[in-house]
Scaffold this motif. Structure first.
Motif, PDB file in Angstrom:
ATOM      1  N   CYS A   1     -25.682   2.276   0.230  1.00  0.00           N
ATOM      2  CA  CYS A   1     -24.899   3.471  -0.065  1.00  0.00           C
ATOM      3  C   CYS A   1     -23.713   3.518   0.887  1.00  0.00           C
ATOM      4  CB  CYS A   1     -25.731   4.737   0.107  1.00  0.00           C
ATOM      5  SG  CYS A   1     -27.117   4.841  -1.041  1.00  0.00           S
ATOM      6  N   VAL A   2     -22.546   3.801   0.352  1.00  0.00           N
ATOM      7  CA  VAL A   2     -21.353   4.000   1.174  1.00  0.00           C
ATOM      8  C   VAL A   2     -20.913   5.442   0.976  1.00  0.00           C
ATOM      9  CG1 VAL A   2     -20.648   1.579   1.228  1.00  0.00           C
ATOM     10  CG2 VAL A   2     -19.876   3.018  -0.652  1.00  0.00           C
ATOM     11  N   PHE A   3     -20.511   6.083   2.077  1.00  0.00           N
ATOM     12  CA  PHE A   3     -20.219   7.509   2.082  1.00  0.00           C
ATOM     13  C   PHE A   3     -18.747   7.759   2.418  1.00  0.00           C
ATOM     14  CE2 PHE A   3     -24.609   6.769   3.156  1.00  0.00           C
ATOM     15  CZ  PHE A   3     -25.298   7.692   2.403  1.00  0.00           C
ATOM     16  N   GLU A   4     -18.207   8.842   1.883  1.00  0.00           N
ATOM     17  CA  GLU A   4     -16.793   9.120   2.123  1.00  0.00           C
ATOM     18  C   GLU A   4     -16.520   9.727   3.494  1.00  0.00           C
ATOM     19  OE1 GLU A   4     -14.726  12.092  -0.202  1.00  0.00           O
ATOM     20  OE2 GLU A   4     -16.569  13.219  -0.458  1.00  0.00           O
ATOM     21  N   HIS A   5     -17.549  10.234   4.181  1.00  0.00           N
ATOM     22  CA  HIS A   5     -17.366  10.814   5.512  1.00  0.00           C
ATOM     23  C   HIS A   5     -18.324  10.165   6.503  1.00  0.00           C
ATOM     24  CE1 HIS A   5     -14.769  13.726   3.687  1.00  0.00           C
ATOM     25  NE2 HIS A   5     -15.744  14.314   3.016  1.00  0.00           N
ATOM     26  N   GLU A   6     -18.090  10.406   7.785  1.00  0.00           N
ATOM     27  CA  GLU A   6     -18.964   9.890   8.836  1.00  0.00           C
ATOM     28  C   GLU A   6     -20.374  10.446   8.694  1.00  0.00           C
ATOM     29  OE1 GLU A   6     -17.118  10.924  12.541  1.00  0.00           O
ATOM     30  OE2 GLU A   6     -15.864   9.138  12.514  1.00  0.00           O
ATOM     31  N   ASP A   7     -21.324   9.730   9.265  1.00  0.00           N
ATOM     32  CA  ASP A   7     -22.725  10.154   9.335  1.00  0.00           C
ATOM     33  C   ASP A   7     -23.345  10.462   7.974  1.00  0.00           C
ATOM     34  OD1 ASP A   7     -22.634   9.942  12.161  1.00  0.00           O
ATOM     35  OD2 ASP A   7     -21.701  11.925  12.270  1.00  0.00           O
ATOM     36  N   GLY A   8     -22.940   9.717   6.951  1.00  0.00           N
ATOM     37  CA  GLY A   8     -23.511   9.890   5.617  1.00  0.00           C
ATOM     38  C   GLY A   8     -23.076  11.161   4.921  1.00  0.00           C
ATOM     39  N   GLY A   9     -21.924  11.684   5.261  1.00  0.00           N
ATOM     40  CA  GLY A   9     -21.447  12.931   4.672  1.00  0.00           C
ATOM     41  C   GLY A   9     -20.597  12.724   3.435  1.00  0.00           C
ATOM     42  N   GLY A  10     -20.463  13.771   2.650  1.00  0.00           N
ATOM     43  CA  GLY A  10     -19.606  13.758   1.467  1.00  0.00           C
ATOM     44  C   GLY A  10     -20.224  13.017   0.298  1.00  0.00           C
ATOM     45  N   SER A  11     -19.401  12.692  -0.674  1.00  0.00           N
ATOM     46  CA  SER A  11     -19.852  11.942  -1.842  1.00  0.00           C
ATOM     47  C   SER A  11     -20.225  10.527  -1.420  1.00  0.00           C
ATOM     48  CB  SER A  11     -18.738  11.868  -2.893  1.00  0.00           C
ATOM     49  OG  SER A  11     -18.438  13.151  -3.377  1.00  0.00           O
ATOM     50  N   TYR A  12     -21.016   9.863  -2.270  1.00  0.00           N
ATOM     51  CA  TYR A  12     -21.367   8.486  -1.954  1.00  0.00           C
ATOM     52  C   TYR A  12     -21.489   7.648  -3.215  1.00  0.00           C
ATOM     53  CZ  TYR A  12     -26.354   9.529  -2.956  1.00  0.00           C
ATOM     54  OH  TYR A  12     -27.541   9.881  -3.538  1.00  0.00           O
ATOM     55  N   LEU A  13     -21.399   6.350  -2.982  1.00  0.00           N
ATOM     56  CA  LEU A  13     -21.486   5.342  -4.033  1.00  0.00           C
ATOM     57  C   LEU A  13     -22.665   4.457  -3.670  1.00  0.00           C
ATOM     58  CD1 LEU A  13     -19.683   4.257  -6.439  1.00  0.00           C
ATOM     59  CD2 LEU A  13     -18.546   2.839  -4.756  1.00  0.00           C
ATOM     60  N   LYS A  14     -23.515   4.116  -4.645  1.00  0.00           N
ATOM     61  CA  LYS A  14     -24.665   3.269  -4.322  1.00  0.00           C
ATOM     62  C   LYS A  14     -24.651   1.991  -5.143  1.00  0.00           C
ATOM     63  CE  LYS A  14     -27.987   5.560  -7.354  1.00  0.00           C
ATOM     64  NZ  LYS A  14     -29.264   6.248  -7.433  1.00  0.00           N
ATOM     65  N   PHE A  15     -25.117   0.908  -4.490  1.00  0.00           N
ATOM     66  CA  PHE A  15     -25.167  -0.422  -5.081  1.00  0.00           C
ATOM     67  C   PHE A  15     -26.589  -0.943  -4.955  1.00  0.00           C
ATOM     68  CE2 PHE A  15     -21.023   0.228  -3.242  1.00  0.00           C
ATOM     69  CZ  PHE A  15     -20.148  -0.257  -4.191  1.00  0.00           C
ATOM     70  N   ARG A  16     -27.166  -1.392  -6.056  1.00  0.00           N
ATOM     71  CA  ARG A  16     -28.497  -1.990  -6.005  1.00  0.00           C
ATOM     72  C   ARG A  16     -28.393  -3.355  -5.334  1.00  0.00           C
ATOM     73  NH1 ARG A  16     -30.219  -2.933 -11.539  1.00  0.00           N
ATOM     74  NH2 ARG A  16     -28.951  -4.753 -11.184  1.00  0.00           N
ATOM     75  N   GLY A  17     -29.391  -3.692  -4.520  1.00  0.00           N
ATOM     76  CA  GLY A  17     -29.370  -4.990  -3.856  1.00  0.00           C
ATOM     77  C   GLY A  17     -30.765  -5.555  -3.686  1.00  0.00           C
TER      78      GLY A  17
END
Length: 131
Positions: free
Chosen positions: A44-60
């Motif tokens: 998961c990648v987040f738009e803000h620091e410390d996992g904040g805001g919206s996020y995008l997830k990629f299966r791996g």
């Protein structure tokens, strides 16, 4: 949500190739917050620091993984500030589209902000998986 023709075509191409990137937005009351929102088996990648805001997830996983050569087409280019990799494989975030330029390693089990010196904050334009 209104998508441009280019974004729509990019999304259709990703769906046709089996890419299942999911964009998540705000967290409902009582739900997990921060990095805890990232499900097991995903980066998961987040738009803000410390996992904040919206996020995008990629299966791996070892049988399949997701990559994006141009995050700008998804509205996520130069927008990532933190990550949580709960998958069994590693990912690299590249400074330029098409997996070009310097890269930031997001190892399996890794979690954190892109860089305390802000060198990588809002700089990633493509994501590639490695095993």
């Amino acid at each position: 949500m209104h998508l441009s023709l280019r974004s729509t075509v990019s999304l259709l191409v990703m769906l046709a190739t089996g890419l299942a990137v999911t964009v998540m937005s705000s967290t409902p009351a009582g739900a997990a917050s921060g990095y805890e929102r990232c499900p097991e088996g995903y980066l998961c990648v987040f738009e803000h620091e410390d996992g904040g805001g919206s996020y995008l997830k990629f299966r791996g996983d070892y049988s399949s993984s997701e990559v994006v050569s141009n995050l700008h087409n998804l509205g996520w280019g130069d927008r990532i500030s933190s990550y949580s990799n709960r998958s069994v494989i590693g990912f690299s975030g590249y400074r330029h589209v098409g997996y070009a330029g310097d890269y930031f390693v997001m190892p399996s089990g890794g979690v954190g902000n892109m860089n305390p010196m802000d060198v990588w904050n809002d700089e990633i334009s493509s994501i590639w998986s490695y095993r």
